[in-house]
Design an enzyme around this catalytic site. Structure first.
Site, PDB file in Angstrom:
ATOM      1  N   GLY A  22       0.830  -1.204   0.000  1.00 57.38           N
ATOM      2  CA  GLY A  22       0.000   0.000   0.000  1.00 57.38           C
ATOM      3  C   GLY A  22       0.858   1.246   0.000  1.00 57.38           C
ATOM      4  O   GLY A  22       2.061   1.170   0.214  1.00 57.38           O
ATOM      5  N   GLU A  27      -1.750  32.312 -12.029  1.00 62.31           N
ATOM      6  CA  GLU A  27      -2.667  31.619 -11.122  1.00 62.31           C
ATOM      7  C   GLU A  27      -4.112  31.795 -11.562  1.00 62.31           C
ATOM      8  O   GLU A  27      -4.912  30.860 -11.514  1.00 62.31           O
ATOM      9  CB  GLU A  27      -2.507  32.129  -9.690  1.00 62.31           C
ATOM     10  CG  GLU A  27      -1.171  31.830  -9.047  1.00 62.31           C
ATOM     11  CD  GLU A  27      -0.802  30.378  -9.138  1.00 62.31           C
ATOM     12  OE1 GLU A  27      -1.678  29.501  -8.945  1.00 62.31           O
ATOM     13  OE2 GLU A  27       0.369  30.086  -9.439  1.00 62.31           O
ATOM     14  N   LYS A  82       1.399   0.653   7.700  1.00 62.69           N
ATOM     15  CA  LYS A  82       1.870  -0.726   7.583  1.00 62.69           C
ATOM     16  C   LYS A  82       2.817  -1.082   8.721  1.00 62.69           C
ATOM     17  O   LYS A  82       2.675  -2.141   9.349  1.00 62.69           O
ATOM     18  CB  LYS A  82       2.548  -0.928   6.215  1.00 62.69           C
ATOM     19  CG  LYS A  82       1.587  -0.669   5.060  1.00 62.69           C
ATOM     20  CD  LYS A  82       2.232  -0.906   3.714  1.00 62.69           C
ATOM     21  CE  LYS A  82       3.290   0.117   3.363  1.00 62.69           C
ATOM     22  NZ  LYS A  82       2.737   1.489   3.176  1.00 62.69           N
ATOM     23  N   THR A  83       3.754  -0.187   8.987  1.00 63.22           N
ATOM     24  CA  THR A  83       4.690  -0.437  10.080  1.00 63.22           C
ATOM     25  C   THR A  83       3.942  -0.523  11.404  1.00 63.22           C
ATOM     26  O   THR A  83       4.189  -1.417  12.222  1.00 63.22           O
ATOM     27  CB  THR A  83       5.723   0.708  10.152  1.00 63.22           C
ATOM     28  OG1 THR A  83       6.264   0.914   8.852  1.00 63.22           O
ATOM     29  CG2 THR A  83       6.820   0.383  11.135  1.00 63.22           C
ATOM     30  N   ASP A 121       4.097  22.583 -13.982  1.00 61.51           N
ATOM     31  CA  ASP A 121       2.747  22.320 -14.484  1.00 61.51           C
ATOM     32  C   ASP A 121       2.815  21.456 -15.737  1.00 61.51           C
ATOM     33  O   ASP A 121       2.074  20.483 -15.888  1.00 61.51           O
ATOM     34  CB  ASP A 121       2.057  23.636 -14.902  1.00 61.51           C
ATOM     35  CG  ASP A 121       1.833  24.571 -13.726  1.00 61.51           C
ATOM     36  OD1 ASP A 121       1.849  24.085 -12.593  1.00 61.51           O
ATOM     37  OD2 ASP A 121       1.636  25.773 -13.966  1.00 61.51           O
ATOM     38  N   PRO A 124       2.689   4.806   0.956  1.00 62.54           N
ATOM     39  CA  PRO A 124       3.418   5.163   2.169  1.00 62.54           C
ATOM     40  C   PRO A 124       2.518   5.878   3.174  1.00 62.54           C
ATOM     41  O   PRO A 124       1.572   6.559   2.785  1.00 62.54           O
ATOM     42  CB  PRO A 124       4.531   6.090   1.677  1.00 62.54           C
ATOM     43  CG  PRO A 124       4.217   6.442   0.276  1.00 62.54           C
ATOM     44  CD  PRO A 124       3.253   5.433  -0.251  1.00 62.54           C
ATOM     45  N   GLY A 125       2.811   5.672   4.449  1.00 61.15           N
ATOM     46  CA  GLY A 125       2.100   6.403   5.495  1.00 61.15           C
ATOM     47  C   GLY A 125       0.721   5.880   5.825  1.00 61.15           C
ATOM     48  O   GLY A 125      -0.038   6.518   6.538  1.00 61.15           O
TER      49      GLY A 125
HETATM   50  P1  ADP Z   1       3.832   2.966   6.501  1.00 62.58           P
HETATM   51  O1  ADP Z   1       4.635   1.922   7.173  1.00 62.58           O
HETATM   52  O2  ADP Z   1       2.611   2.433   5.828  1.00 62.58           O
HETATM   53  O3  ADP Z   1       4.604   3.881   5.596  1.00 62.58           O
HETATM   54  P2  ADP Z   1       3.617   3.990   9.159  1.00 62.58           P
HETATM   55  O4  ADP Z   1       3.045   2.822   9.870  1.00 62.58           O
HETATM   56  O5  ADP Z   1       5.082   4.189   9.291  1.00 62.58           O
HETATM   57  O6  ADP Z   1       3.244   3.942   7.617  1.00 62.58           O
HETATM   58  O7  ADP Z   1       2.833   5.289   9.619  1.00 62.58           O
HETATM   59  C1  ADP Z   1       3.488   6.445  10.023  1.00 62.58           C
HETATM   60  C2  ADP Z   1       2.715   7.133  11.121  1.00 62.58           C
HETATM   61  O8  ADP Z   1       1.475   7.617  10.624  1.00 62.58           O
HETATM   62  C3  ADP Z   1       2.339   6.203  12.245  1.00 62.58           C
HETATM   63  O9  ADP Z   1       3.355   6.157  13.209  1.00 62.58           O
HETATM   64  C4  ADP Z   1       1.066   6.822  12.781  1.00 62.58           C
HETATM   65  O10 ADP Z   1       1.361   7.883  13.663  1.00 62.58           O
HETATM   66  C5  ADP Z   1       0.428   7.407  11.557  1.00 62.58           C
HETATM   67  N1  ADP Z   1      -0.543   6.476  10.969  1.00 62.58           N
HETATM   68  C6  ADP Z   1      -0.459   5.935   9.727  1.00 62.58           C
HETATM   69  N2  ADP Z   1      -1.520   5.139   9.487  1.00 62.58           N
HETATM   70  C7  ADP Z   1      -2.284   5.161  10.603  1.00 62.58           C
HETATM   71  C8  ADP Z   1      -3.510   4.527  10.968  1.00 62.58           C
HETATM   72  N3  ADP Z   1      -4.152   3.702  10.128  1.00 62.58           N
HETATM   73  N4  ADP Z   1      -4.011   4.774  12.200  1.00 62.58           N
HETATM   74  C9  ADP Z   1      -3.370   5.604  13.034  1.00 62.58           C
HETATM   75  N5  ADP Z   1      -2.221   6.221  12.753  1.00 62.58           N
HETATM   76  C10 ADP Z   1      -1.667   6.021  11.551  1.00 62.58           C
HETATM   77 ZN    ZN Z   2       0.991  26.959 -12.543  1.00 63.45          ZN
END
Ligand code: ADP
Ligand code: ZN
Length: 597
Positions: free
Chosen positions: A202, A425, A208-209, A500, A204-205
């Site tokens: 999926g 703009e 998953k971790t 752009d 980033p962010g």
């Molecule tokens: P990934 O491993 O998918 O890149 P992370 O698990 O490292 O994402 O997420 C980074 C931070 O974002 C987490 O430490 C948390 O604070 C926040 N976060 C991301 N997804 C969630 C979620 N589903 N629920 C709560 N917090 C989240």
């Molecule tokens: Zn522009």
């Protein structure tokens, strides 16, 4: 310059070269010290009698008196030195030199002694630095135990499933794994097939971790985490040995969760190139496969890997018995976002009237990490504002910052530049308002932010799961609207439109080569490393520029037919820098709410 949609800054890993600099300085310093010392060794130590004979024989060319130390340089350049404590004896030697009218130099004792102490101090310090750096290099090469992080207390800092929101499917898929980890043997006896490898894929962010960590915590087992990229850029063969070490540690800690972040860094398809780097990566990947095949059903190790590029992984990785379970972790929808905001708002004080549901609706496309960041920024802003609680305006400010970058207030544009930016703009806005399928315009600004001189911000009013051809065409026209306004109204072009244009062309190319939305029909290019015929690539480029030209023509038409509205908007921007949705609509004689934002 300006961009009509999201600009989410990614935090970049900054590699510091400070370490390398320190090593270089230390090496140069030690070398110079050694050099100086070898110079000194050409001095012969003699006793007083020998020194005196030498001087009286006329061999001395010059004399240095350094406290009790007398150094005589002979005519052939060789030096002889003797310690002469008796001052009468010193006088004797000095007298001979005086007689011969040869140079005599007196050095004061104190600074010499001091500087040699300082010198030794620096030398010892440099040695210390070299030693430390050497130890770090050794450790990072796999000599130490700092290879991977182990969190013993039942998985890391007590992160539980309650801290992960909006990913219920992933959680329920992981629950079987947790059962297994709690009691591997019972699980085996009951005939369950132990899930040993799970691939979380999926963007980033998306958490998953966090999920992997929480799974370890829920099962009450240690969490070993390592980044796939840490197996790279090592010396040949070290990647494989690090994999061996990682799994040796895992067997010691079992039952446990091994988490490999960014597995695509080491799990790319094998045998791509003949270079040594990819050969080494192949070796590392082979080792990982061997380790995973070596698991018995009951040894209680679960390997969870995460990637945002499951398509580039070597197929061997996803065979049965390896990463045979893939869990997709998607960006959360509006309800998921609200749940995630709930998790992160627990430690904040929210002002009355600030509804998390409202934030969730205004943040389509935000990942969990983006949302956490949003609340964090809002809290920082509220503190700076001396507010009691986090309020709507703080959240709005934080969202602008995340979407458009930080305002650069100190950056002054002259009036001509501000005018050109305002026209550019206004072009984006005009096309954006005319486009029926685009996202509503939310705000326009000519305050420089980040690297952009101005920004037009649009926000989808709902989550977009499917992008229609009309939407993509509108997006391209909006992106080109800035350049169109420059061309039609200013009769010039600025380099600021380059971003752009780049994005518009990328979008158009994807329409042709990925989505089959061109006269070429449904074509698929396959993997970048596969061979492609030049003729096909030419036709793709041709179809791409046809899309661009058509949308550019459309953008120019919109701009020419809304000169008056654009002029009003430009005037407003020159006066106030930033205009909100309602003010924009006023310039365009639109009813408020006609193009809701
Ligand atoms: P990934 O491993 O998918 O890149 P992370 O698990 O490292 O994402 O997420 C980074 C931070 O974002 C987490 O430490 C948390 O604070 C926040 N976060 C991301 N997804 C969630 C979620 N589903 N629920 C709560 N917090 C989240
Ligand atoms: Zn522009």
């Amino acid at each position: 310059m300006p961009t009509p949609s999201r600009l989410v800054p990614r935090i970049q890993r900054v590699t510091t070269f400070v370490g390398v600099g320190v090593i270089l300085v230390a090496v140069v310093f030690l070398a110079s010290q050694l050099y100086l010392r070898t110079q000194v060794t050409t001095v012969h130590e003699v006793n007083y009698t020998e020194l005196r004979q030498l001087v009286e024989g006329g061999a001395g060319a010059s004399l240095v008196v350094d406290g009790e130390l007398l150094v005589v340089t002979k005519t052939d350049g060789v030096q002889a030195q003797a310690v002469v404590t008796d001052s009468m004896a010193q006088q004797e030697i000095i007298r001979v030199f005086n007689q011969n009218h040869q140079t005599i130099e007196f050095r004061s004792r104190q600074p010499g002694a001091l500087s040699s102490v300082v010198n030794w101090g620096i030398t010892l310090f440099a040695l210390g630095v070299l030693g430390f750096v050497g130890w770090r290099v050794y450790a990072s090469m796999g000599g130490g135990t700092s290879d991977f992080k182990v969190n013993d207390e039942g998985g890391a800092r007590g992160v539980t499933f309650a801290d992960v929101a909006g990913v219920d499917e992933a959680k329920s898929e992981l629950s079987e794994t947790i059962d297994f980890l709690r009691d591997p043997e019972r699980f085996g006896r009951l005939g369950g097939r132990a899930p040993r490898g799970i691939l979380l894929s999926g963007p980033p962010g998306t958490g998953k971790t966090l999920l992997a960590r929480a799974a370890a915590c829920e099962a009450g087992v240690p969490f070993l985490s390592v980044s796939g990229s840490s197996f790279q850029e090592k010396f040949a063969g070290l990647g494989a040995s690090r994999v061996r070490k990682l799994f040796a540690k895992a067997r010691e800690s079992a039952p446990c969760v091994v988490f490999i972040d960014e597995i695509d860094a080491l799990g790319r398809r094998r045998g791509r190139g003949g270079d040594s780097a990819s050969a080494d990566q192949d070796q590392t990947l082979n080792q990982l496969l061997i380790e995973m095949d070596g698991f018995s059903q009951t040894n209680g190790i679960v390997v969870i890997a995460s990637t945002n590029r499951p398509d580039i992984l070597d197929q061997a990785l996803t065979r049965p018995g390896r990463f045979d379970r893939e869990i997709t972790v998607n960006l959360a929808d509006v309800r998921g976002r609200e749940a995630i905001l709930n998790v992160h708002a627990r430690k904040l004080k929210l002002a009355e009237g600030l509804e998390l549901g409202w934030i969730a609706r205004g943040t389509p496309g935000f990942s969990g990490a983006d949302l956490a960041n949003l609340l964090n920024e809002a809290a920082i802003f509220a503190t700076r504002d001396n507010s009691e609680a986090v309020a709507r305006e703080h959240v709005e400010y934080a969202r602008d910052k995340i979407l458009m970058g930080v305002e650069r207030r100190g950056f002054l544009m002259d009036e001509d530049e501000r005018y050109a930016t305002a026209v550019h703009e206004a072009g984006h806005v005009a096309v954006g308002l005319a486009a029926k399928h685009g996202d509503p315009i939310h705000k326009v600004s000519i305050l420089p932010r980040g690297r952009a001189l101005g920004v037009t911000q649009s926000l989808p009013e709902r989550d977009r799961f499917m992008k229609k051809r009309e939407y993509l065409e509108d997006q391209i026209a909006i992106l080109l609207g800035g350049r169109a306004a420059e061309q039609v109204l200013l009769e010039t072009m600025t380099a600021g439109a380059s971003n752009d244009i780049e994005r518009a062309v990328e979008m158009a190319r994807a329409m042709v080569s990925e989505y089959g939305m061109s006269p070429l029909g449904p074509i698929h290019l396959g993997k970048p490393e596969d061979p492609h015929s030049q003729a096909l690539l030419d036709r793709i480029e041709h179809a791409t520029s046809e899309i661009i030209n058509a949308q550019m023509k459309r953008a120019c038409e919109v701009v020419s037919s809304s000169r008056e509205e654009i002029a009003r908007l430009v005037e407003g921007l020159m006066e106030r820098d930033t205009l909100e949705a309602d003010e924009i609509k006023e310039c365009f004689n639109l009813r408020a709410g006609a193009q809701a934002a």
